[in-house]
Design a protein around this motif. Sequence first.
Motif, PDB file in Angstrom:
ATOM      1  N   VAL A 180       0.835  -1.198   0.000  1.00 45.31           N
ATOM      2  CA  VAL A 180       0.000   0.000   0.000  1.00 45.31           C
ATOM      3  C   VAL A 180       0.875   1.255   0.000  1.00 45.31           C
ATOM      4  O   VAL A 180       0.570   2.245  -0.681  1.00 45.31           O
ATOM      5  CB  VAL A 180      -0.952  -0.005   1.212  1.00 45.31           C
ATOM      6  CG1 VAL A 180      -1.639   1.355   1.364  1.00 45.31           C
ATOM      7  CG2 VAL A 180      -2.007  -1.095   1.060  1.00 45.31           C
ATOM      8  N   MET A 183       1.943   1.905  -3.434  1.00 50.98           N
ATOM      9  CA  MET A 183       0.846   2.521  -4.200  1.00 50.98           C
ATOM     10  C   MET A 183       0.718   4.006  -3.852  1.00 50.98           C
ATOM     11  O   MET A 183       0.530   4.862  -4.733  1.00 50.98           O
ATOM     12  CB  MET A 183      -0.468   1.808  -3.905  1.00 50.98           C
ATOM     13  CG  MET A 183      -0.512   0.348  -4.288  1.00 50.98           C
ATOM     14  SD  MET A 183      -2.078  -0.398  -3.735  1.00 50.98           S
ATOM     15  CE  MET A 183      -1.563  -2.102  -3.512  1.00 50.98           C
ATOM     16  N   GLU A 184       0.789   4.321  -2.569  1.00 49.38           N
ATOM     17  CA  GLU A 184       0.658   5.711  -2.128  1.00 49.38           C
ATOM     18  C   GLU A 184       1.766   6.582  -2.702  1.00 49.38           C
ATOM     19  O   GLU A 184       1.537   7.723  -3.122  1.00 49.38           O
ATOM     20  CB  GLU A 184       0.672   5.783  -0.602  1.00 49.38           C
ATOM     21  CG  GLU A 184      -0.551   5.186   0.063  1.00 49.38           C
ATOM     22  CD  GLU A 184      -0.418   5.085   1.561  1.00 49.38           C
ATOM     23  OE1 GLU A 184      -1.441   4.885   2.226  1.00 49.38           O
ATOM     24  OE2 GLU A 184       0.720   5.197   2.077  1.00 49.38           O
ATOM     25  N   ALA A 187       1.184   7.096  -6.422  1.00 51.50           N
ATOM     26  CA  ALA A 187       0.082   8.038  -6.595  1.00 51.50           C
ATOM     27  C   ALA A 187       0.532   9.461  -6.301  1.00 51.50           C
ATOM     28  O   ALA A 187       0.112  10.413  -6.967  1.00 51.50           O
ATOM     29  CB  ALA A 187      -1.086   7.651  -5.692  1.00 51.50           C
ATOM     30  N   ALA A 195       0.825   2.692  -9.854  1.00 52.50           N
ATOM     31  CA  ALA A 195       0.131   2.433  -8.593  1.00 52.50           C
ATOM     32  C   ALA A 195      -0.841   1.272  -8.762  1.00 52.50           C
ATOM     33  O   ALA A 195      -0.916   0.367  -7.913  1.00 52.50           O
ATOM     34  CB  ALA A 195      -0.606   3.683  -8.125  1.00 52.50           C
ATOM     35  N   VAL A 196      -1.569   1.276  -9.884  1.00 52.09           N
ATOM     36  CA  VAL A 196      -2.519   0.193 -10.157  1.00 52.09           C
ATOM     37  C   VAL A 196      -1.778  -1.107 -10.419  1.00 52.09           C
ATOM     38  O   VAL A 196      -2.195  -2.186  -9.962  1.00 52.09           O
ATOM     39  CB  VAL A 196      -3.420   0.560 -11.352  1.00 52.09           C
ATOM     40  CG1 VAL A 196      -4.350  -0.598 -11.710  1.00 52.09           C
ATOM     41  CG2 VAL A 196      -4.239   1.808 -11.033  1.00 52.09           C
ATOM     42  N   THR A 198       1.010  -2.011  -9.158  1.00 52.81           N
ATOM     43  CA  THR A 198       1.478  -2.518  -7.867  1.00 52.81           C
ATOM     44  C   THR A 198       0.380  -3.320  -7.184  1.00 52.81           C
ATOM     45  O   THR A 198       0.634  -4.390  -6.607  1.00 52.81           O
ATOM     46  CB  THR A 198       1.913  -1.352  -6.969  1.00 52.81           C
ATOM     47  OG1 THR A 198       2.965  -0.624  -7.612  1.00 52.81           O
ATOM     48  CG2 THR A 198       2.402  -1.856  -5.615  1.00 52.81           C
ATOM     49  N   PHE A 199      -0.836  -2.815  -7.261  1.00 53.00           N
ATOM     50  CA  PHE A 199      -1.973  -3.564  -6.712  1.00 53.00           C
ATOM     51  C   PHE A 199      -2.144  -4.896  -7.442  1.00 53.00           C
ATOM     52  O   PHE A 199      -2.374  -5.935  -6.825  1.00 53.00           O
ATOM     53  CB  PHE A 199      -3.243  -2.726  -6.826  1.00 53.00           C
ATOM     54  CG  PHE A 199      -4.498  -3.452  -6.426  1.00 53.00           C
ATOM     55  CD1 PHE A 199      -4.828  -3.613  -5.093  1.00 53.00           C
ATOM     56  CD2 PHE A 199      -5.345  -3.980  -7.392  1.00 53.00           C
ATOM     57  CE1 PHE A 199      -5.983  -4.288  -4.713  1.00 53.00           C
ATOM     58  CE2 PHE A 199      -6.511  -4.648  -7.031  1.00 53.00           C
ATOM     59  CZ  PHE A 199      -6.817  -4.807  -5.683  1.00 53.00           C
ATOM     60  N   SER A 216      -7.765   1.198  -0.284  1.00 53.03           N
ATOM     61  CA  SER A 216      -6.571   1.982   0.050  1.00 53.03           C
ATOM     62  C   SER A 216      -5.971   2.600  -1.208  1.00 53.03           C
ATOM     63  O   SER A 216      -5.498   3.745  -1.191  1.00 53.03           O
ATOM     64  CB  SER A 216      -5.531   1.099   0.748  1.00 53.03           C
ATOM     65  OG  SER A 216      -6.001   0.650   1.999  1.00 53.03           O
ATOM     66  N   LEU A 217      -5.983   1.838  -2.309  1.00 46.87           N
ATOM     67  CA  LEU A 217      -5.507   2.371  -3.586  1.00 46.87           C
ATOM     68  C   LEU A 217      -6.377   3.538  -4.040  1.00 46.87           C
ATOM     69  O   LEU A 217      -5.860   4.575  -4.481  1.00 46.87           O
ATOM     70  CB  LEU A 217      -5.513   1.259  -4.632  1.00 46.87           C
ATOM     71  CG  LEU A 217      -5.251   1.673  -6.085  1.00 46.87           C
ATOM     72  CD1 LEU A 217      -3.892   2.342  -6.220  1.00 46.87           C
ATOM     73  CD2 LEU A 217      -5.359   0.468  -7.011  1.00 46.87           C
TER      74      LEU A 217
END
Length: 527
Positions: A180, A183-184, A187, A195-196, A198-199, A216-217
């Motif tokens: 997370v 991702m943060e 972003a 970021a996507v 990474t998810f 959280s994303l």
Amino acid sequence: MAPPLSSALRRHLHLHLHLHFTQHFSFLPSRHLSLSTTHSLSDQSDFEFDHPLPPAPDDDGELASFLRHISHASSVASSPKDALSNLLSSSSHPSPASPSLLVRALWELRRDPEAVALALRWGDECSATYGAEGTGSLPLPAEAWHLAIWAAGRAGRFDLAWAGVRRMQRRGVLTRRAMVIMMERYAAVNEVKKAVQTFDVMERFKLEADQTVFYSLLRALCKSKNIEDAEELLLTRKKFFPLTAEGFNIVLDGWCNIFTDVAEVKRVWREMSNCCISPDGTSYTLMVCCFSKVGNLFDTLRLYDEMKKRGWTPGIGVYNSLAYVLTRENCLKDAKNVLSKISAEGLQPDVETYNSIIVPLCGSCKLDEAWKIMEDMIMKGIVPTISTYHAFLKQEGMDETLQLLKKMKEDGCGPNSDTFLMLIDKFIQLNEPGNALRVWSEMRRYDIRPAYVHYMAVIQGLVKHGFVPRALEYYDEMKLNGFASDPILDKEFKTFLLANRDHWRGAGKYNLIPQRGKHFTRRTRML
């Protein structure tokens, strides 16, 4: 300027001498309180808010020693690998005595991702070695890994951040929070696609990418102002993550609080209805707050009534919004009735409730009414916050400002860096540069060290009002204190000096910043 690692060590040695100036851990920056000014004091991160470090124990000497070892190893080694080898092979360089010490060291080094990576690997290797020898060494806490990944991502060193993730995986300690954070950080630099991605790769790391992580994303995207991307992701992934009020609330929160775009808020509200999603209490709270902020009294009251009819119980935040919009729209009597309504509902008015009345009153220059509300608040045992005082400071004259600053100090409620930046900006905008400089002098009396934004506010304000020689003095001081020069100001000052060369008695040589001789000082005392 000094390298980040050596400056981190000096910063630690300086800060521990000033612990009595703050109730928080000395390594935490003191300028994270947000304020609506024309300047931004720092690159704020929710990691810094969500992970406050505990008060420092009596191990400042041990921490300073640890930082020196890292600094020395980095300076004599030709590569990070050699630096780690030097640390591991030298018996005079003990490993971190405790996990908490390592976390504190990582926090202090957070602006130098290379040093953070070195310190983390040193602690990790020592922990693995001692564990294998049966000495009972504690494994690194997840907090240390998370902080290292965050520091690397914050500095744009995603190679180091991913190295930390892979190392956590090899150790069998990889967490969803680490992903997370990645991702943060993506972003935050508007790398939405990464970021996507990474998810999407979480399952490769044997981590469950469930709805909680998905949300959280979405929050990370909204916080970085990529709200449209967040909404598109919410809708396109509905096959895997069914649409819910909670998911729409994340997007609503972005349009309500990041941009406060009423048109987009209404559109998302309609989209919820089109998708057969019923708004919940949080949805109504966000909507009431949004319409309140823009002064839309009709829709605020309409949504409040609808919220109650649908069985959702308004919280204190809703009533605070009502108090604000009623006061702003000149319905002070009704706003005061909200205070009674809060008590009747079994709630307790808090300082934000009173601020919701005081702030718009001050904004309308109704200071007498605002002072009465503040007196009532204090009589009820509610302590004003720095935001309360800022509301008055934005409107009061110079003499009253000085009294309020003294009162804030007595109440243990500031003033802080944001306070003085706001006041400097205010007096510059009021065409009162003399008072802006008085505020500058007061700032030093309250032990607030000028930051770059303070210097720039004063310098640009003096230039704007024609006091260029005096601005040169502050520009000179700013550079002497290690702050970077500004190309636009450099050009403007150079033009001024060349146009007024007769005033600077040099032998044909004109420095951008003149020497501080008696002649210069005398001729620049223009205020």
